[in-house]
Scaffold this motif. Structure first.
Motif, PDB file in Angstrom:
ATOM      1  N   GLU A 116      35.426  14.655  -1.005  1.00 24.80           N
ATOM      2  CA  GLU A 116      34.604  14.637   0.123  1.00 24.80           C
ATOM      3  C   GLU A 116      33.038  14.196  -0.458  1.00 24.80           C
ATOM      4  O   GLU A 116      32.429  14.654  -1.301  1.00 24.80           O
ATOM      5  N   PRO A 126      37.682  17.616   6.676  1.00 25.76           N
ATOM      6  CA  PRO A 126      38.537  18.659   6.821  1.00 25.76           C
ATOM      7  C   PRO A 126      39.254  18.809   5.688  1.00 25.76           C
ATOM      8  O   PRO A 126      39.710  17.970   4.866  1.00 25.76           O
ATOM      9  N   GLU A 127      39.345  20.007   5.276  1.00 29.35           N
ATOM     10  CA  GLU A 127      40.209  20.607   4.098  1.00 29.35           C
ATOM     11  C   GLU A 127      41.637  19.970   4.031  1.00 29.35           C
ATOM     12  O   GLU A 127      42.011  19.263   2.858  1.00 29.35           O
ATOM     13  N   GLU A 129      42.553  16.926   4.941  1.00 29.14           N
ATOM     14  CA  GLU A 129      42.203  15.615   4.503  1.00 29.14           C
ATOM     15  C   GLU A 129      41.861  15.352   3.196  1.00 29.14           C
ATOM     16  O   GLU A 129      42.352  14.615   2.226  1.00 29.14           O
ATOM     17  N   LYS A 156      35.714  23.866  -1.068  1.00 33.17           N
ATOM     18  CA  LYS A 156      36.671  24.387  -0.314  1.00 33.17           C
ATOM     19  C   LYS A 156      37.718  24.928  -1.133  1.00 33.17           C
ATOM     20  O   LYS A 156      38.279  24.381  -2.117  1.00 33.17           O
TER      21      LYS A 156
END
Length: 333
Positions: A116, A126-127, A129, A156
């Motif tokens: 990210e 989004p986690e 992805e 995350k």
């Protein structure tokens, strides 16, 4: 008001009789700058430091799995389409493996894998992805015989869990566990070291008029509080790193103040990670537009970090940093 103590780090081989060795290594200090909000202090002798600070500054600081005689080099491997300097270059496993092996051959001690982008203005990922970007690359690196420690650069917990299962061994959280409080449990369960970084705001908004009363002391207080949270959650202090977050919700003046004052963070009692590689303020100062052309400025600031006793330098241009550090060590050790 709290009083902080910044050791004035020296490198000269001729040590005065009252010199204190920083973490038992070649760097030393015998003067300290007391810092207090709204109050100016003269330098004081190191011998007048409160015992707790003197002990933190003089005790050997060995980073598990890292070189004992020098700062470690952390090589950046972004598997993102939009990172500010290398977005889209290493998302394919074969390209990621080739680049990782190139960095290791050049002197990287750790690989930092990120899925990210945290550049200013970057969009949330989004986690699911982020896991899809990072875990398969880590698996591929291990399958290709890469044994170098791997850090997962994520805020995350689910991404961190997947990375650890794939073969990562260190956590690098730019939110210092404020974005996802489950990150603490992940660190405790795995026993993996974790780096807690300071950032003001998230990547999408952090460069919109950042403000501090006293950037050096504000960042110090934040990291001190996050260390306490980590310890309360069960993370051993010898598994915690700190990163002042240069470029994350800071102006150019803020960044320079943090780098000048880096030695203050030794009094937190944790190893320091410095990440300045290719950042925009380097280009602004040096007049270099393209991020990939900022290696010279990046090395210059990394050497200042080494001079102040930083334990890990995070960088893109490993060969340039490794060569510069070898010459620095030859001059100062």
């Amino acid at each position: 008001m709290s009083v902080y103590f910044r050791p004035i780090i020296q490198t000269d081989p001729k040590l005065p009789s009252d010199a204190v060795l920083l973490h038992g290594g070649p760097l030393w200090f015998h003067r300290v700058e007391p810092l207090e909000r709204g109050v100016a202090h003269a330098l004081m002798p190191a011998s007048e430091l409160p015992t707790e600070f003197l002990d933190r500054l003089s005790a050997p600081r060995v980073v598990s799995g890292m070189p004992k005689d020098r700062a470690a080099l952390m090589g950046v491997l972004n598997v993102t389409p939009d990172s500010f300097s290398d977005g889209g270059e290493f998302m394919a496993p074969d390209k990621a493996i080739a680049h990782a092996k190139k960095m290791i051959a050049a002197g990287a001690d750790i690989l930092d894998i990120g899925g990210e982008s945290t550049r200013p203005g970057a969009a949330f990922v989004p986690e699911v992805e982020e896991v899809a970007r990072t875990a398969p690359i880590i698996t591929a690196l291990r399958s290709a015989g890469v044994e170098t420690p791997i850090s997962i650069d994520t805020r995350k917990a689910a991404v961190a869990e997947a990375a650890l299962s794939a073969g990562a061994s260190m956590l690098n959280d730019v939110s210092a566990m404020t974005y996802d409080t489950a990150m603490a449990a992940t660190a405790v369960r795995s026993g993996a070291p974790i780096c807690l970084m300071h950032a003001q705001g998230d990547p999408e908004t952090m460069q919109k008029d950042p403000y501090y009363d006293h950037v050096l002391l504000d960042v110090f207080d934040y990291l001190k509080e996050r260390i306490a949270v980590a310890e309360a959650a069960g993370i051993a202090k010898d598994r915690i790193f700190v990163d002042p977050g240069v470029g994350f919700g800071k102006t150019q003046a803020h960044n320079l103040s943090l780098i000048r004052g880096l030695s203050l963070f030794h009094t937190l009692g944790c190893p320091i990670l410095l990440g300045v590689s290719r950042k925009r303020f380097i280009g602004n100062i040096a007049g270099v537009e393209r991020a990939e052309d900022r290696a010279f400025g990046s090395v210059s600031l990394a050497l200042e970090g080494i001079r102040q006793g930083v334990q890990i330098i995070r960088a893109h241009d490993i060969e340039a940093h490794s060569q510069a550090f070898a010459l620095w060590r030859a001059m100062h050790t």
